[in-house]
Design a protein around this motif. Structure first.
Motif, PDB file in Angstrom:
ATOM      1  N   ARG A  45     -33.861  85.229  11.687  1.00 50.13           N
ATOM      2  CA  ARG A  45     -34.364  84.013  12.308  1.00 50.13           C
ATOM      3  C   ARG A  45     -34.971  84.316  13.681  1.00 50.13           C
ATOM      4  O   ARG A  45     -34.543  85.239  14.374  1.00 50.13           O
ATOM      5  CB  ARG A  45     -33.244  82.991  12.498  1.00 50.13           C
ATOM      6  CG  ARG A  45     -32.748  82.353  11.214  1.00 50.13           C
ATOM      7  CD  ARG A  45     -31.627  81.368  11.519  1.00 50.13           C
ATOM      8  NE  ARG A  45     -31.213  80.649  10.317  1.00 50.13           N
ATOM      9  CZ  ARG A  45     -30.232  79.735  10.285  1.00 50.13           C
ATOM     10  NH1 ARG A  45     -29.586  79.434  11.405  1.00 50.13           N
ATOM     11  NH2 ARG A  45     -29.924  79.147   9.158  1.00 50.13           N
ATOM     12  N   ILE A  46     -35.955  83.522  14.050  1.00 50.39           N
ATOM     13  CA  ILE A  46     -36.513  83.564  15.395  1.00 50.39           C
ATOM     14  C   ILE A  46     -36.282  82.191  16.014  1.00 50.39           C
ATOM     15  O   ILE A  46     -36.934  81.204  15.639  1.00 50.39           O
ATOM     16  CB  ILE A  46     -38.013  83.899  15.383  1.00 50.39           C
ATOM     17  CG1 ILE A  46     -38.256  85.250  14.701  1.00 50.39           C
ATOM     18  CG2 ILE A  46     -38.571  83.916  16.809  1.00 50.39           C
ATOM     19  CD1 ILE A  46     -39.723  85.567  14.493  1.00 50.39           C
ATOM     20  N   TYR A  47     -35.324  82.121  16.917  1.00 51.24           N
ATOM     21  CA  TYR A  47     -35.013  80.849  17.557  1.00 51.24           C
ATOM     22  C   TYR A  47     -36.070  80.554  18.616  1.00 51.24           C
ATOM     23  O   TYR A  47     -36.550  81.464  19.310  1.00 51.24           O
ATOM     24  CB  TYR A  47     -33.622  80.892  18.183  1.00 51.24           C
ATOM     25  CG  TYR A  47     -32.525  80.908  17.137  1.00 51.24           C
ATOM     26  CD1 TYR A  47     -32.052  79.725  16.590  1.00 51.24           C
ATOM     27  CD2 TYR A  47     -31.984  82.109  16.683  1.00 51.24           C
ATOM     28  CE1 TYR A  47     -31.058  79.736  15.626  1.00 51.24           C
ATOM     29  CE2 TYR A  47     -30.987  82.127  15.710  1.00 51.24           C
ATOM     30  CZ  TYR A  47     -30.536  80.934  15.188  1.00 51.24           C
ATOM     31  OH  TYR A  47     -29.571  80.948  14.214  1.00 51.24           O
ATOM     32  N   ALA A  48     -36.440  79.291  18.721  1.00 51.19           N
ATOM     33  CA  ALA A  48     -37.543  78.921  19.609  1.00 51.19           C
ATOM     34  C   ALA A  48     -37.238  77.618  20.339  1.00 51.19           C
ATOM     35  O   ALA A  48     -36.657  76.690  19.778  1.00 51.19           O
ATOM     36  CB  ALA A  48     -38.841  78.773  18.810  1.00 51.19           C
ATOM     37  N   GLY A  49     -37.665  77.578  21.592  1.00 55.23           N
ATOM     38  CA  GLY A  49     -37.594  76.354  22.376  1.00 55.23           C
ATOM     39  C   GLY A  49     -38.996  75.916  22.733  1.00 55.23           C
ATOM     40  O   GLY A  49     -39.825  76.737  23.145  1.00 55.23           O
ATOM     41  N   ALA A  50     -39.288  74.652  22.596  1.00 57.36           N
ATOM     42  CA  ALA A  50     -40.633  74.139  22.846  1.00 57.36           C
ATOM     43  C   ALA A  50     -40.519  72.838  23.641  1.00 57.36           C
ATOM     44  O   ALA A  50     -39.528  72.600  24.330  1.00 57.36           O
ATOM     45  CB  ALA A  50     -41.370  73.930  21.528  1.00 57.36           C
ATOM     46  N   VAL A  51     -41.534  72.000  23.564  1.00 50.81           N
ATOM     47  CA  VAL A  51     -41.527  70.730  24.281  1.00 50.81           C
ATOM     48  C   VAL A  51     -40.986  69.644  23.350  1.00 50.81           C
ATOM     49  O   VAL A  51     -41.560  69.369  22.299  1.00 50.81           O
ATOM     50  CB  VAL A  51     -42.948  70.355  24.764  1.00 50.81           C
ATOM     51  CG1 VAL A  51     -42.920  69.030  25.529  1.00 50.81           C
ATOM     52  CG2 VAL A  51     -43.524  71.462  25.622  1.00 50.81           C
ATOM     53  N   GLN A  52     -39.849  69.102  23.708  1.00 50.40           N
ATOM     54  CA  GLN A  52     -39.208  68.031  22.961  1.00 50.40           C
ATOM     55  C   GLN A  52     -38.761  68.469  21.544  1.00 50.40           C
ATOM     56  O   GLN A  52     -38.570  67.640  20.666  1.00 50.40           O
ATOM     57  CB  GLN A  52     -40.137  66.809  22.886  1.00 50.40           C
ATOM     58  CG  GLN A  52     -39.409  65.481  22.739  1.00 50.40           C
ATOM     59  CD  GLN A  52     -38.459  65.192  23.890  1.00 50.40           C
ATOM     60  OE1 GLN A  52     -38.840  65.236  25.046  1.00 50.40           O
ATOM     61  NE2 GLN A  52     -37.205  64.893  23.578  1.00 50.40           N
TER      62      GLN A  52
END
Length: 211
Positions: free
Chosen positions: A25-32
Motif C-alpha cells: 500500500r501507498i498511504y497518502a494525505g491530500a486536501v480533505q
C-alpha cells in the motif's frame, strides 16, 4: 522509470504526503481526504479513502500535511487533527489538537509532534502529551524531528537546528553549538532534514539548495 502514470484521490485534490508500506500500500494525505493506493488485479493502483471511517464532525480537517508509519500504526497529520489508523483491524481514531499541530517524527517507535504554544509532545495511548522540557519549543514552529543518538534527538524550526536531550528534558547546548558550527545556513529557511546514512544528515532549504 521509463513510464509514468498519474493516479488521483477520490476528490482529485493535490496530494501533500505519501508513505510507502511493506504491504504494497501507498498511504497518502491530500486536501480533505486521506487513505491509500493499492494495486488491483491488473496491477493498476486504486485509491481507497479512509474518510468513511470518520464521524461527520471529524470530517472538517482540510490539508493532511504528513503521513508517517510508527509502531504498526499509520498517522495522518493535519493542522487541527491527528488520525491514527490501524491496518490490522481497519480502525481509525481522531486526536484533536489543543492549539495546532506541527510536523512529526518517529523516535524509537514513538510519535513525537510539535504543538503550537505548547511545545514538543508525543503520542501516549490516544493522547498527545507534552514531553519533559518540551515547552522549550512552545514559541517555535517545528519542521523536523529525527533521531540523533541514544539520549538526544534533532529538532528544527524554520531557521535553526537543535539537539535536545529527551532523557534529561533539556537542550543539549554543547551538541547544538557543535552541529551548527559547521553549517553556513545563515538566514536560509530549513525545509526538510533527512538522515542519509550513519551519522550524516541531508538538509534542504527553500532557496539555497541542499547541504
Amino acid at each position: 522509470g521509463r513510464e509514468w502514470r498519474t493516479y488521483s484521490t477520490d476528490n482529485n485534490s493535490g496530494i501533500r504526503a505519501v508513505c510507502a508500506h511493506p504491504s504494497g500500500r501507498i498511504y497518502a494525505g491530500a486536501v480533505q481526504t486521506f487513505g491509500y493506493f493499492e494495486p488491483n488485479c491488473s496491477g493498476s493502483l486504486e485509491y481507497c479513502s479512509l474518510c468513511p471511517l470518520l464521524k461527520t464532525q471529524e470530517l472538517d480537517f482540510s490539508d493532511v500535511w504528513q503521513v508517517r508509519e510508527c509502531n504498526s500504526y499509520i498517522y495522518f497529520q493535519s493542522m487541527l487533527k491527528l488520525f491514527r489508523y490501524n491496518p490490522s483491524d481497519n480502525s481509525l481514531i481522531t486526536i484533536d489538537a489543543k492549539t495546532d499541530f506541527q510536523l512529526t517524527g518517529n523516535i524509537k517507535n514513538e510519535l513525537y509532534i510539535g504543538q503550537g504554544s505548547i511545545g514538543l509532545c508525543k503520542v501516549v495511548d490516544e493522547k498527545v502529551v507534552l514531553i519533559p522540557g518540551g515547552q522549550f519549543f512552545k514559541d517555535k514552529i517545528i519542521y523536523n524531528i529525527l533521531p540523533y543518538d541514544a539520549d538526544n534527538i534533532l529538532v528544527s524550526d524554520k531557521f535553526n537546528i537543535y539537539i535536545f536531550n529527551v532523557t534529561k528534558g533539556l537542550l543539549n547546548k554543547e551538541y547544538t553549538d557543535l552541529f551548527n558550527r559547521n553549517l553556513s545556513l545563515k538566514d536560509e529557511r530549513i525545509y526538510i532534514i533527512f538522515k542519509v546514512r550513519g551519522n550524516y544528515y541531508g538538509i534542504s532549504t527553500l532557496n539555497e539548495g541542499a547541504f
